[in-house]
Design a protein around this motif. Sequence first.
Motif, PDB file in Angstrom:
ATOM      1  N   ALA A   1      21.632  59.194 111.023  1.00 13.85           N
ATOM      2  CA  ALA A   1      22.725  59.047 111.996  1.00 13.85           C
ATOM      3  C   ALA A   1      23.256  60.422 112.406  1.00 13.85           C
ATOM      4  O   ALA A   1      23.455  60.702 113.592  1.00 13.85           O
ATOM      5  CB  ALA A   1      23.850  58.198 111.412  1.00 13.85           C
ATOM      6  N   SER A   2      23.480  61.286 111.421  1.00 14.92           N
ATOM      7  CA  SER A   2      23.991  62.634 111.714  1.00 14.92           C
ATOM      8  C   SER A   2      22.986  63.437 112.531  1.00 14.92           C
ATOM      9  O   SER A   2      23.340  64.052 113.550  1.00 14.92           O
ATOM     10  CB  SER A   2      24.303  63.368 110.405  1.00 14.92           C
ATOM     11  N   ALA A   3      21.739  63.441 112.082  1.00 16.22           N
ATOM     12  CA  ALA A   3      20.702  64.196 112.799  1.00 16.22           C
ATOM     13  C   ALA A   3      20.497  63.639 114.203  1.00 16.22           C
ATOM     14  O   ALA A   3      20.340  64.396 115.169  1.00 16.22           O
ATOM     15  CB  ALA A   3      19.395  64.159 112.020  1.00 16.22           C
ATOM     16  N   GLY A   4      20.514  62.300 114.326  1.00 21.47           N
ATOM     17  CA  GLY A   4      20.304  61.679 115.630  1.00 21.47           C
ATOM     18  C   GLY A   4      21.383  62.026 116.630  1.00 21.47           C
ATOM     19  O   GLY A   4      21.096  62.349 117.793  1.00 21.47           O
ATOM     20  N   ILE A   5      22.649  61.961 116.194  1.00 23.24           N
ATOM     21  CA  ILE A   5      23.762  62.300 117.096  1.00 23.24           C
ATOM     22  C   ILE A   5      23.674  63.762 117.523  1.00 23.24           C
ATOM     23  O   ILE A   5      23.893  64.100 118.699  1.00 23.24           O
ATOM     24  CB  ILE A   5      25.109  61.997 116.422  1.00 23.24           C
ATOM     25  N   ALA A   6      23.359  64.646 116.576  1.00 25.96           N
ATOM     26  CA  ALA A   6      23.240  66.067 116.910  1.00 25.96           C
ATOM     27  C   ALA A   6      22.106  66.306 117.911  1.00 25.96           C
ATOM     28  O   ALA A   6      22.258  67.079 118.871  1.00 25.96           O
ATOM     29  CB  ALA A   6      23.000  66.877 115.639  1.00 25.96           C
TER      30      ALA A   6
ATOM     31  N   LEU B   1      30.943  51.801 105.235  1.00 24.21           N
ATOM     32  CA  LEU B   1      32.206  52.456 105.582  1.00 24.21           C
ATOM     33  C   LEU B   1      32.237  53.884 105.048  1.00 24.21           C
ATOM     34  O   LEU B   1      32.645  54.823 105.738  1.00 24.21           O
ATOM     35  CB  LEU B   1      33.377  51.639 105.032  1.00 24.21           C
ATOM     36  N   GLY B   2      31.801  54.051 103.801  1.00 24.55           N
ATOM     37  CA  GLY B   2      31.734  55.392 103.224  1.00 24.55           C
ATOM     38  C   GLY B   2      30.709  56.268 103.921  1.00 24.55           C
ATOM     39  O   GLY B   2      30.927  57.466 104.116  1.00 24.55           O
ATOM     40  N   TRP B   3      29.588  55.670 104.303  1.00 22.68           N
ATOM     41  CA  TRP B   3      28.567  56.445 105.020  1.00 22.68           C
ATOM     42  C   TRP B   3      29.109  56.950 106.358  1.00 22.68           C
ATOM     43  O   TRP B   3      28.795  58.064 106.783  1.00 22.68           O
ATOM     44  CB  TRP B   3      27.329  55.590 105.269  1.00 22.68           C
ATOM     45  N   THR B   4      29.937  56.138 107.007  1.00 21.28           N
ATOM     46  CA  THR B   4      30.536  56.557 108.280  1.00 21.28           C
ATOM     47  C   THR B   4      31.420  57.787 108.074  1.00 21.28           C
ATOM     48  O   THR B   4      31.403  58.728 108.875  1.00 21.28           O
ATOM     49  CB  THR B   4      31.370  55.414 108.884  1.00 21.28           C
ATOM     50  N   VAL B   5      32.194  57.771 106.982  1.00 23.71           N
ATOM     51  CA  VAL B   5      33.030  58.934 106.653  1.00 23.71           C
ATOM     52  C   VAL B   5      32.164  60.169 106.459  1.00 23.71           C
ATOM     53  O   VAL B   5      32.479  61.268 106.958  1.00 23.71           O
ATOM     54  CB  VAL B   5      33.860  58.650 105.380  1.00 23.71           C
ATOM     55  N   ASP B   6      31.045  60.026 105.762  1.00 20.50           N
ATOM     56  CA  ASP B   6      30.165  61.167 105.516  1.00 20.50           C
ATOM     57  C   ASP B   6      29.513  61.671 106.800  1.00 20.50           C
ATOM     58  O   ASP B   6      29.310  62.880 106.974  1.00 20.50           O
ATOM     59  CB  ASP B   6      29.088  60.794 104.492  1.00 20.50           C
ATOM     60  N   VAL B   7      29.178  60.762 107.713  1.00 20.04           N
ATOM     61  CA  VAL B   7      28.607  61.179 109.002  1.00 20.04           C
ATOM     62  C   VAL B   7      29.624  62.011 109.780  1.00 20.04           C
ATOM     63  O   VAL B   7      29.284  63.045 110.372  1.00 20.04           O
ATOM     64  CB  VAL B   7      28.153  59.952 109.824  1.00 20.04           C
ATOM     65  N   VAL B   8      30.891  61.568 109.795  1.00 21.44           N
ATOM     66  CA  VAL B   8      31.952  62.336 110.460  1.00 21.44           C
ATOM     67  C   VAL B   8      32.053  63.727 109.841  1.00 21.44           C
ATOM     68  O   VAL B   8      32.183  64.740 110.540  1.00 21.44           O
ATOM     69  CB  VAL B   8      33.303  61.597 110.363  1.00 21.44           C
ATOM     70  N   ALA B   9      31.961  63.798 108.503  1.00 23.21           N
ATOM     71  CA  ALA B   9      32.050  65.084 107.818  1.00 23.21           C
ATOM     72  C   ALA B   9      30.871  65.981 108.168  1.00 23.21           C
ATOM     73  O   ALA B   9      31.036  67.187 108.397  1.00 23.21           O
ATOM     74  CB  ALA B   9      32.113  64.860 106.309  1.00 23.21           C
TER      75      ALA B   9
END
Length: 539
Positions: free
Chosen positions: A20-25, A192-200
Amino acid sequence: MLKTLQRRLGLQTIPAVFFASAGIAIVFVILAIPFDKQMADSFGKLTGWVARNLGWFYILSVSGLLVFLVALALSRFGTIRLGADDSRPDYTNLTWFTMLFAAGIGTVLMFWGVAEPVSHFSQPPFDGVGAGTERAASDAMTLALYHFGLHTWTIFAMPGLAIGYFAYRHNLPMRISSLFYPILGDRAFGPLGWTVDVVAVLGTLFGVATSLGLGTLQLNSGMSYLFGVPSNGFVQVLLITTITAIAATSVALGLDKGVRRLSQLNIGLAILLIGFVALAGPSVFIAEGMVQSIGDYLHALPWLAFWTETFNESDWQRQWTLFYWAWTISWAPYVGIFIARISRGRTIREFVAGVLLAPTTFTLIWFGVFGLSAINVEMNGEADLAAQVQEDPSVAIFAFLDTFPLAEVASALSVVIIVIFFTTSSDSASLVIDMLTRRDDQPSLIRQRIFWAAAQGVIAATLLLAGGLDALQNVITSLGLPFCILLIFMAVALYRALHADYRGYSVNELVRGQALPEAEAPSDDSQENHYVQETVDRD
């Protein structure tokens, strides 16, 4: 599907967080390149809306967290250690401090150490204060210390303290989502926790990319001054590519071999540069000015901490204070985890005092030497630094050093310091992002760390090409808001856990609403094993 992709790529990650993080970036970069003007305009409008409607929230949040941390350190919780009660620090105080500073705002101080005081001195933000006056000089130093002193390190200290406490005392994973276990319970280890980590992760990527962008602008200016290198987008992309390659090499070596040695080297070089300017410059003026600046800063701090320009409809606070707070907040996950990583065994009181006071003291010295010397140069008419800052703030430090003997040597030393600060910011951020995107029981693969180092460089280059300094400011002011909200929840979770800890309850008992006496609570070892097993199962 994500697990299958992970196996094929040979990665060791939490698939939902990593991809998710890599994809958004990646999507951001793909869209920003052909639609750079439209994206810059969109973030400009979003930043304007945030500044008009939520600027007060940034100001109140950061000042409130400063009060919270000081109160926590002075309270009964101050003697609780980040680890077992008999644990002791992994690093000496000197090594700890050098690593704190290099991972924090070293690049920022190099960029703004001359530019900000000169800017406020020549263009005072307060009504009734004349440009170039004694009051303007005093206000310029006070504002610089406000922006880079206790408030900045509060933003770093809050996640650092919370992460260190939950990781070392309760053996929870060293990820931002773990901090919300007292509030979210088992959901902290799910979507929910994974979403927090993606934001971070995204905050860290864009926050560090902003620092790399500023460092590149300044590095290009320095090389233009020293060697006549053109100052343009092509050269800046080439510089980012080169420095990213150096950072990737350092991050492959790990924390102790790479980051620690570079940090110690750079602090030594920074002190050498400070010593040169202090001795070659107006030494007595600097000493007197630093003493006065301390008093001015402490006197103005209670008022400045809650100043929101309510009765003055200017854009000053958006361009300066809100940008700084949002920028610092956006990369607080990375600096917080990095600080936690090197702070095991310290008490809460030691941690808060060290993280708030030691870097702030260095910041005071830095601005005292560079800021006051630059103001003195401007007052005496030795150089028109104000015009240089207005035209291009990245060249300010080199124009300033040009008024000193051995100017080329001092400028070359500055370039080396910028490069190393550049590198330590990137490689320590890559280590942290890798921690955020994998489980604690998974190995840290070199290729994953290198991927994140490369991602920071690509985003920095994209932002520079999309609009330079304005684009960097607009993107980061907008993206800092989500994590600002997380910081507040983080403080609540930490307080709840500390209160339970002091009374002899474990975090598990707090989450499940149990209230066992301390004598009946499970042993520390069994609790830690339980946390680890729960985390592995849920991840």
